[in-house]
Design an enzyme around this catalytic site. Structure first.
Site, PDB file in Angstrom:
ATOM      1  CE1 TYR A 172      -6.384  -3.497   8.380  1.00 58.16           C
ATOM      2  CE2 TYR A 172      -5.486  -6.000   8.567  1.00 58.16           C
ATOM      3  CZ  TYR A 172      -5.342  -4.114   7.385  1.00 58.16           C
ATOM      4  OH  TYR A 172      -4.828  -4.013   6.978  1.00 58.16           O
ATOM      5  CB  SER A 196     -15.064  24.707 -29.614  1.00 57.69           C
ATOM      6  OG  SER A 196     -14.746  24.472 -30.622  1.00 57.69           O
ATOM      7  CB  THR A 230     -41.819  24.937  -9.263  1.00 55.33           C
ATOM      8  OG1 THR A 230     -42.669  25.462 -10.247  1.00 55.33           O
ATOM      9  CG2 THR A 230     -41.319  25.967  -8.200  1.00 55.33           C
ATOM     10  CG  HIS A 231     -42.517  20.852 -12.368  1.00 51.91           C
ATOM     11  ND1 HIS A 231     -42.418  20.284 -11.858  1.00 51.91           N
ATOM     12  CD2 HIS A 231     -43.549  22.445 -11.463  1.00 51.91           C
ATOM     13  CE1 HIS A 231     -44.090  20.100 -11.362  1.00 51.91           C
ATOM     14  NE2 HIS A 231     -43.821  21.268 -10.566  1.00 51.91           N
ATOM     15  CG  ASN A 277      -4.357  -4.817  12.573  1.00 49.17           C
ATOM     16  OD1 ASN A 277      -3.488  -4.704  11.099  1.00 49.17           O
ATOM     17  ND2 ASN A 277      -4.364  -6.141  12.882  1.00 49.17           N
ATOM     18  CB  SER A 293      -0.695   0.296   1.585  1.00 50.73           C
ATOM     19  OG  SER A 293      -0.302   0.107   2.560  1.00 50.73           O
ATOM     20  CD  GLU A 296     -20.171  21.408 -19.653  1.00 46.55           C
ATOM     21  OE1 GLU A 296     -19.580  20.437 -20.849  1.00 46.55           O
ATOM     22  OE2 GLU A 296     -20.491  22.280 -20.838  1.00 46.55           O
ATOM     23  CE  LYS A 356     -19.708  25.251 -28.453  1.00 48.62           C
ATOM     24  NZ  LYS A 356     -20.555  24.169 -28.688  1.00 48.62           N
ATOM     25  CD  GLN A 386      -3.353  -2.889   2.127  1.00 50.44           C
ATOM     26  OE1 GLN A 386      -2.477  -3.045   2.898  1.00 50.44           O
ATOM     27  NE2 GLN A 386      -2.867  -2.608   0.599  1.00 50.44           N
ATOM     28  CE  LYS A 423      -4.602   3.562   4.831  1.00 48.98           C
ATOM     29  NZ  LYS A 423      -5.667   1.720   4.714  1.00 48.98           N
ATOM     30  CG  ASN A 437     -18.102  24.646 -25.142  1.00 45.33           C
ATOM     31  OD1 ASN A 437     -18.584  25.828 -25.538  1.00 45.33           O
ATOM     32  ND2 ASN A 437     -17.126  24.455 -25.768  1.00 45.33           N
TER      33      ASN A 437
HETATM   34  N1  ARG Z   1      -1.175  -1.433   5.210  1.00 49.50           N
HETATM   35  C1  ARG Z   1      -2.241  -1.643   5.833  1.00 49.50           C
HETATM   36  C2  ARG Z   1      -3.779  -1.045   6.159  1.00 49.50           C
HETATM   37  O1  ARG Z   1      -3.533   0.184   5.214  1.00 49.50           O
HETATM   38  C3  ARG Z   1      -1.758  -1.476   7.160  1.00 49.50           C
HETATM   39  C4  ARG Z   1      -2.459  -2.683   7.918  1.00 49.50           C
HETATM   40  C5  ARG Z   1      -1.681  -4.036   8.311  1.00 49.50           C
HETATM   41  N2  ARG Z   1      -1.979  -4.469   9.037  1.00 49.50           N
HETATM   42  C6  ARG Z   1      -2.200  -6.045   8.665  1.00 49.50           C
HETATM   43  N3  ARG Z   1      -2.379  -7.041   9.986  1.00 49.50           N
HETATM   44  N4  ARG Z   1      -1.743  -6.746   7.835  1.00 49.50           N
HETATM   45  O2  ARG Z   1      -4.700  -1.704   6.165  1.00 49.50           O
END
Ligand code: ARG
Length: 457
Positions: free
Chosen positions: A316, A276, A154-155, A109, A22, A289, A282, A321, A324, A284
């Protein structure tokens, strides 16, 4: 360097190593990881689990790592599994044996749960700042436009006249609620998971209240299994971010409409529009958008995380993971969209004459004509019918109610007198709307006053 080689006899398969890693995305919270580690070792020393010398050496090493990453002299080694492993192995390489004591009484964890909370806490504040700037920009438009008339719809059909201040004020309310949602989330998430260990706490005499206070949390979390597997606050955050995007997308949609040739209520600043490659005429509204379009990816993040968390057993699991990338993307997107939207709306040029003309030719004063009759004793349902007939008559002659002669008014009802013209003039239609929250100037000024206090102006 791997943190867990001891129990293994074979090297990890290379694809597994990449798939599992990660660091390419969690490296963005190296600062929070180091901040959390410093709080942890500070507490360890206080509890007699580290000597003062060991503490000093670890803290100094961690500070160096932070500075070197910030300065770009220490490249983050992406062959490490995650940012936690990178920082810890670099510390050991730097200060030797003492570095190996950093992880005493801690698991990745609770560490990652902490890092993510520290990171999102900061981002909530950053997003809130942008919302505040947007509210300031909206307020500036409102205070200058309490008598700028436009049709309310409205509408998407012209309904009743209102003012630009009133229309923009609706968005002020939305973005103000967004701020309050963020502050609710912040308050609810602000407990410290550090010291929960892998899932069942630890046998070391950790002082969790102390680390929580060092990191400015309201206190430690109350259940170590929940601490390491709670991602509710991210789901709440993604929901709040989705709502912000939903609000932005509605405003963008109106800006796109208002900027179109058909409406011409506004003109976007050149700096916030694009051209454009083929059609020279144009200009835009690409930014509006794109913001409208990016709403999709933020909603996507919310649904993704909800689905990732669905049916996960305690505590956990590596699935987590996945929280993120989607959260980071949603945060980045919302921040960028808020900044660009604020720039765009602050530089827009309004065309009050076009807005007012549009309100005039759409029978937006028909309700006021009916109200006139009601005020002279005609039951509302009858008044509605009479004015409906007058509108039909006007449509046929292609004129506005304001253009009817006294004979024409009286042909439908003898109750109308000369003062009907005054009663249905744009200004009086709006000015008479004085219920709290309505566009009448006096009602609007009261609201603007409260916004001024809210913005501390
Ligand atoms: N990279 C892991 C995560 O984002 C960190 C925690 C890892 N824990 C484990 N027991 N492998 O969740």
């Amino acid at each position: 360097m791997k943190l867990w080689g001891g129990r293994f006899t074979k090297e990890t398969n290379e694809l597994v190593q990449q798939f599992n890693s990660s660091i390419s995305f969690d490296k963005r919270f190296f600062r929070q990881d180091i901040e959390g580690s410093i709080a942890h070792v500070t507490m360890l020393e206080r509890q007699g689990l580290l000597t003062m010398e060991e503490l000093d050496s670890i803290v100094e090493g961690l500070m160096q790592i932070k500075v070197e990453i910030e300065e770009g002299t220490l490249p983050i080694d992406e062959s490490c599994e995650d940012i936690h492993s990178f920082v810890e192995s670099n510390l050991i390489a730097r200060i030797g044996e003492t570095g190996k004591k950093l992880h005493t009484g801690r698991s990745r964890n609770d560490q990652v749960a902490l890092d993510m909370k520290l990171y999102t806490r900061e981002e909530i504040t950053a997003i809130d700042k942008r919302l505040f700037s947007l509210l300031e920009a909206l307020y500036a438009i409102m205070k200058d436009n309490t008598e700028t008339y436009l049709p309310g719809f409205t509408h998407l059909q012209k309904a009743q006249p209102t003012t630009l201040a009133h229309h923009v004020g609706a968005y002020f309310e939305m973005f103000r609620r967004d701020r309050s949602r963020l502050s609710d989330i912040y308050a609810r998430m602000n407990t410290c998971p550090l010291g929960s260990g892998a899932l069942a706490g630890t046998t070391y005499p950790l002082d969790r209240d102390y680390t929580a206070s060092l990191l400015a949390f309201d206190g430690p979390t109350q259940n170590s299994m929940d601490s390491v597997s709670d991602r509710d606050y991210l789901i709440e955050l993604l929901s709040a971010l989705s709502t912000i995007m939903m609000h932005l997308s509605r405003f963008c949609e109106e800006i796109i409409l208002w900027n179109s040739n058909e409406y011409r209520f506004i003109e976007l600043d050149d700096a916030y529009s694009t051209g454009s490659s083929i059609m020279p005429q144009k200009k835009n509204p690409d930014i509006a958008e794109l913001i409208r379009g990016k709403t999709g990816r933020v909603y996507g993040a919310l649904i993704s995380l909800l689905t990732t968390m669905k049916a996960l057993p305690l505590a956990y699991n590596k699935d987590m993971q996945e929280d993120k990338e989607m959260t980071f993307d949603a945060i980045d997107t919302v921040k960028e969209c808020l900044t660009l939207f604020t720039g765009m709306i602050s530089t827009v040029q309004f065309h009050p004459d076009v807005m007012e003309a549009s309100a005039r030719n759409g029978f937006t004063n028909a309700t006021d004509a009916a109200d006139y009759l009601v005020n002279h004793g005609v039951p509302f349902r009858d008044a509605h019918g009479i004015v409906g007939q007058l509108v039909l008559y006007c449509l046929d002659k292609n004129i506005a109610l304001d253009d009817l002669t006294m004979e024409e008014w009286n042909a439908k009802s003898p109750v109308f007198e000369e003062d009907i013209y005054d009663a249905i003039r744009m200004k009086s239609c709006v000015e008479k709307r004085l219920t709290k929250g309505a566009p009448g100037k006096a009602a609007m000024e009261e609201v603007l006053d409260s916004y001024r206090r809210y913005l501390d102006l």
